[in-house]
Design a protein around this motif. Structure first.
Motif, PDB file in Angstrom:
ATOM      1  N   VAL A 248       0.867  -1.190   0.000  1.00 26.09           N
ATOM      2  CA  VAL A 248       0.000   0.000   0.000  1.00 26.09           C
ATOM      3  C   VAL A 248       0.901   1.236   0.000  1.00 26.09           C
ATOM      4  N   SER A 249       1.087   1.827  -1.138  1.00 27.30           N
ATOM      5  CA  SER A 249       2.048   2.915  -1.270  1.00 27.30           C
ATOM      6  C   SER A 249       1.524   4.247  -0.733  1.00 27.30           C
ATOM      7  N   ASP A 250       0.233   4.477  -0.812  1.00 29.25           N
ATOM      8  CA  ASP A 250      -0.326   5.745  -0.352  1.00 29.25           C
ATOM      9  C   ASP A 250      -0.397   5.752   1.164  1.00 29.25           C
ATOM     10  N   TRP A 251       0.149   6.788   1.795  1.00 28.89           N
ATOM     11  CA  TRP A 251       0.232   6.795   3.255  1.00 28.89           C
ATOM     12  C   TRP A 251      -1.133   6.893   3.923  1.00 28.89           C
ATOM     13  N   ARG A 252      -2.065   7.544   3.261  1.00 26.59           N
ATOM     14  CA  ARG A 252      -3.418   7.636   3.837  1.00 26.59           C
ATOM     15  C   ARG A 252      -4.111   6.273   3.814  1.00 26.59           C
ATOM     16  N   MET A 253      -4.000   5.573   2.707  1.00 30.14           N
ATOM     17  CA  MET A 253      -4.606   4.250   2.615  1.00 30.14           C
ATOM     18  C   MET A 253      -3.898   3.258   3.539  1.00 30.14           C
ATOM     19  N   LEU A 254      -2.608   3.476   3.792  1.00 27.57           N
ATOM     20  CA  LEU A 254      -1.879   2.589   4.705  1.00 27.57           C
ATOM     21  C   LEU A 254      -2.458   2.689   6.118  1.00 27.57           C
ATOM     22  N   ILE A 255      -2.793   3.903   6.543  1.00 24.35           N
ATOM     23  CA  ILE A 255      -3.397   4.085   7.864  1.00 24.35           C
ATOM     24  C   ILE A 255      -4.724   3.339   7.950  1.00 24.35           C
ATOM     25  N   VAL A 256      -5.545   3.462   6.905  1.00 21.08           N
ATOM     26  CA  VAL A 256      -6.838   2.765   6.894  1.00 21.08           C
ATOM     27  C   VAL A 256      -6.625   1.252   6.903  1.00 21.08           C
ATOM     28  N   THR A 257      -5.638   0.779   6.159  1.00 23.49           N
ATOM     29  CA  THR A 257      -5.389  -0.662   6.040  1.00 23.49           C
ATOM     30  C   THR A 257      -4.982  -1.274   7.374  1.00 23.49           C
ATOM     31  N   VAL A 258      -4.043  -0.636   8.084  1.00 19.28           N
ATOM     32  CA  VAL A 258      -3.575  -1.213   9.350  1.00 19.28           C
ATOM     33  C   VAL A 258      -4.622  -1.068  10.452  1.00 19.28           C
ATOM     34  N   THR A 259      -5.626  -0.205  10.244  1.00 16.39           N
ATOM     35  CA  THR A 259      -6.687  -0.028  11.236  1.00 16.39           C
ATOM     36  C   THR A 259      -7.854  -0.966  10.986  1.00 16.39           C
ATOM     37  N   ALA A 260      -7.960  -1.504   9.766  1.00 20.87           N
ATOM     38  CA  ALA A 260      -9.108  -2.327   9.369  1.00 20.87           C
ATOM     39  C   ALA A 260      -9.404  -3.499  10.303  1.00 20.87           C
ATOM     40  N   PRO A 261      -8.395  -4.195  10.859  1.00 22.16           N
ATOM     41  CA  PRO A 261      -8.718  -5.317  11.763  1.00 22.16           C
ATOM     42  C   PRO A 261      -9.578  -4.932  12.954  1.00 22.16           C
ATOM     43  N   LEU A 262      -9.605  -3.672  13.324  1.00 21.52           N
ATOM     44  CA  LEU A 262     -10.442  -3.259  14.454  1.00 21.52           C
ATOM     45  C   LEU A 262     -11.926  -3.397  14.116  1.00 21.52           C
ATOM     46  N   GLY A 263     -12.264  -3.291  12.828  1.00 19.99           N
ATOM     47  CA  GLY A 263     -13.651  -3.515  12.428  1.00 19.99           C
ATOM     48  C   GLY A 263     -14.086  -4.945  12.728  1.00 19.99           C
ATOM     49  N   VAL A 264     -13.189  -5.900  12.439  1.00 18.50           N
ATOM     50  CA  VAL A 264     -13.467  -7.302  12.774  1.00 18.50           C
ATOM     51  C   VAL A 264     -13.497  -7.488  14.286  1.00 18.50           C
ATOM     52  N   ALA A 265     -12.615  -6.763  14.989  1.00 14.21           N
ATOM     53  CA  ALA A 265     -12.553  -6.876  16.449  1.00 14.21           C
ATOM     54  C   ALA A 265     -13.856  -6.422  17.105  1.00 14.21           C
ATOM     55  N   VAL A 266     -14.472  -5.389  16.558  1.00 15.13           N
ATOM     56  CA  VAL A 266     -15.739  -4.907  17.113  1.00 15.13           C
ATOM     57  C   VAL A 266     -16.808  -5.990  17.005  1.00 15.13           C
ATOM     58  N   VAL A 267     -16.814  -6.694  15.883  1.00 14.84           N
ATOM     59  CA  VAL A 267     -17.788  -7.778  15.702  1.00 14.84           C
ATOM     60  C   VAL A 267     -17.499  -8.930  16.670  1.00 14.84           C
ATOM     61  N   SER A 268     -16.223  -9.284  16.805  1.00 15.57           N
ATOM     62  CA  SER A 268     -15.859 -10.408  17.678  1.00 15.57           C
ATOM     63  C   SER A 268     -16.016 -10.067  19.153  1.00 15.57           C
ATOM     64  N   TRP A 269     -16.154  -8.782  19.475  1.00 16.71           N
ATOM     65  CA  TRP A 269     -16.297  -8.359  20.879  1.00 16.71           C
ATOM     66  C   TRP A 269     -17.497  -9.013  21.542  1.00 16.71           C
ATOM     67  N   TRP A 270     -18.544  -9.330  20.787  1.00 16.65           N
ATOM     68  CA  TRP A 270     -19.757  -9.907  21.366  1.00 16.65           C
ATOM     69  C   TRP A 270     -19.489 -11.269  21.985  1.00 16.65           C
ATOM     70  N   TRP A 271     -18.432 -11.957  21.573  1.00 22.22           N
ATOM     71  CA  TRP A 271     -18.108 -13.277  22.121  1.00 22.22           C
ATOM     72  C   TRP A 271     -17.088 -13.207  23.256  1.00 22.22           C
ATOM     73  N   ILE A 272     -16.636 -12.011  23.583  1.00 17.44           N
ATOM     74  CA  ILE A 272     -15.627 -11.864  24.642  1.00 17.44           C
ATOM     75  C   ILE A 272     -16.327 -11.775  26.000  1.00 17.44           C
ATOM     76  N   PRO A 273     -15.929 -12.590  26.977  1.00 23.69           N
ATOM     77  CA  PRO A 273     -16.561 -12.549  28.298  1.00 23.69           C
ATOM     78  C   PRO A 273     -15.952 -11.448  29.170  1.00 23.69           C
ATOM     79  N   GLU A 274     -16.711 -11.043  30.173  1.00 27.27           N
ATOM     80  CA  GLU A 274     -16.184 -10.130  31.176  1.00 27.27           C
ATOM     81  C   GLU A 274     -15.307 -10.930  32.145  1.00 27.27           C
TER      82      GLU A 274
END
Length: 538
Positions: A248-274
């Motif tokens: 990913v050569s564009d620095w703006r898109m690189l920031i979005v790319t490395v942040t993308a896993p957090l979108g999956v993390a938000v979904v998986s949060w529902w299975w995380i126990p307290e």
């Protein structure tokens, strides 16, 4: 009854815990990507002053591009054009072989810069011209980000204890994702700096919440294993950053790319126990029983409700609350605790400052920044494995001191290796990087064994804060290259050596019974002759 006894009933490291670790390690991959993102988004390619304004229609018209540069820009000793200076007007006499432009008057760049983007893509530095007298702005972005991490550690640490690990984790995911993606669309340096601070603020919550959740769902004997797995997730994310930055050569898109896993993390949060331990401390016995029953079911153990009554959990609740009636003040109330607190804080500052000074300085070794960063990250894998063998062979204190001293030695050696020997310089730097990672790994385990159980979490919070100070200082230390090229290396070498010597003042904890109370620290510590302690550390 202790909470660990209940964990043994439902299995302290079964499919339930392994699933939790997987769900929490996946978003942790994002952490090193943002911590070391500045290596790529602020990289400055070779550049020189824009000389187009010097051509008044005839002066440079008949010259080749190389000749135009020769009469417009002063040169360095190696013959390359200077980056931040130009002649006020073309010096055509320099085209003759006997002419010397060293004494000719120069002025700062008047019409911007021309960047060589044939090898390295445009970056934040090239878009906003953060070079020459503005070079320090791009370098301070790292400090701004880590200051956000430091502030976030304090606030999210409080929120984690006040409102729970699970709720705080979701807030951290959302805050990090929103501000990180927003920074990719910033239209000014000031806006970007503010958003990077807020991104660091949010990511610190991920670091704290995931670590605490993992630790509180396993018993003491498996905590070192958890720290290894957490460290491996860091290394994997660090290695992925090099590949993603290359693709990913564009620095703006690189920031979005490395942040993308957090979108999956938000979904998986529902299975995380307290954390059931935290729920008991807060008096939420029925909710704790719910998660413990879920743990028993996934681990194929009998339900807790069939073995324990709510009254038993209530007794555990009171016991846990008593252990929580300690604060940061207890780290300095007694003489030996004050000594441990001071020394461990110094060591953590040195470990963090050294590690990040090496990690953030990936240019100047003759390799491209992507390959250098990948090698720097890959060397952490054998470093983590080897250090755990040495921890049980020579002890924690010698490992902590030795890794820091050897890191300082590698930096010292590189000071005297000429720039032309780039392969040798790279090998020494890679060895130093591996040793600095080994020092970090040792610090986590040694600190958790030095401090007593009743203040262990407070101690880890304190050392985390001192390490954040070291991380924030690292980009500022690297800026000293502008004062004298060797000054930054000398300072980093000195910090590593001094902190390595200070580490020798810490007590050895190999085969020593873990302290439970402050009285165990103030009185003599006894050696544990059985194999249980050794096994719990493996």
């Amino acid at each position: 009854m202790k909470f660990e006894s209940i964990l043994e009933e439902v299995d302290s490291l079964g499919p339930f815990q392994l699933g939790l670790i997987f769900l929490l390690c996946f978003p942790r991959i994002v952490i090193p990507c943002h911590f070391l993102l500045n290596n790529f988004i602020t990289f400055t390619p070779p550049h020189h002053c824009d000389i187009s304004a010097l051509d008044d229609g005839w002066a440079l018209r008949n010259l080749t591009p190389a000749q135009s540069l020769a009469v417009s820009l002063p040169v360095r000793e190696d013959g390359s054009p200077q980056s931040c200076a130009m002649f006020p007007e073309p010096q055509l006499q320099l085209l003759s072989n006997d002419s010397d432009g060293a004494r000719l008057p120069t002025v700062p760049c008047q019409n911007g810069w021309v960047y060589n983007t044939s090898i390295f893509p445009p970056s934040l530095s090239t878009e906003w011209d953060l070079v020459c007298d503005k070079k320090s702005l791009s370098q301070t972005l790292g400090t701004i980000f880590f200051l956000g991490v430091m502030v976030g550690s304090l606030i999210f640490g409080y929120l984690c204890d006040r409102y729970g690990r699970r709720s705080t984790l979701l807030v951290s995911y959302l805050v990090s994702m929103v501000f990180a993606v927003s920074s990719a669309f910033a239209n000014s340096f000031s806006m970007f700096a503010v958003l990077r601070f807020l991104t660091g603020f949010g990511i610190s919550g991920i670091t704290i919440s995931t670590l605490v959740l993992c630790i509180e769902w396993v018993n003491t004997g498996h905590r070192s294993c958890i720290s290894v797995i957490g460290g491996l997730s860091w290394t994997i994310g660090n290695m992925l950053l090099a590949g993603l930055a290359y693709v990913v050569s564009d620095w703006r898109m690189l920031i979005v790319t490395v942040t993308a896993p957090l979108g999956v993390a938000v979904v998986s949060w529902w299975w995380i126990p307290e954390s059931a331990r935290w729920l008991l401390v807060k008096g939420k016995v029925e909710q704790a029983q719910f998660y413990l029953d879920r743990c028993a079911k996934v681990n194929k153990r009998p339900k807790l409700s069939s073995t324990f009554k709510l009254e038993v959990l209530s007794d555990v609740e009171l016991s846990e609350q008593q252990n929580r009636n300690y604060s940061y003040l207890h780290l300095i109330k007694t003489p030996k605790m004050r000594r441990l607190t001071l020394i461990s804080g110094i060591v953590w500052f040195g470990v963090a400052c050294t590690y990040y000074c090496i990690s953030l300085n990936i240019s100047g070794f003759g390799l491209n920044i992507y390959l250098t960063h990948f090698i720097y990250a890959a060397i952490e894998l054998p470093a983590k494995i080897l250090v755990y063998f040495f921890l049980n062979m020579i002890g924690r204190r010698k490992c902590q001191s030795g890794t820091l001293l050897l890191t300082g030695l590698c930096i010292f050696i590189n000071i005297f290796i000429p720039q032309g020997f780039w392969l040798l310089r790279t090998l020494v730097a890679i060895l130093g990087k591996g040793l600095s990672e080994a020092a970090f790994t040792t610090a986590f385990l040694h600190t958790s064994e030095i401090f007593p159980t009743v203040v262990r979490q407070n101690a880890l919070g304190y050392t985390s804060l001192t390490s954040r100070v070291g991380v924030s200082v690292a980009p500022l230390v690297l800026m000293l290259d502008n004062v004298w090229p060797l000054l930054a290396q000398i300072i980093v070498c000195s910090v590593a050596v001094l902190c390595g010597l200070v580490a020798l003042l810490l007590p050895e904890t190999l085969n020593v019974r873990l302290p439970e109370t402050i009285d165990d620290i103030e009185g003599p510590r006894k050696t544990h002759n059985s194999t249980s302690v050794t096994e719990s550390q493996q």
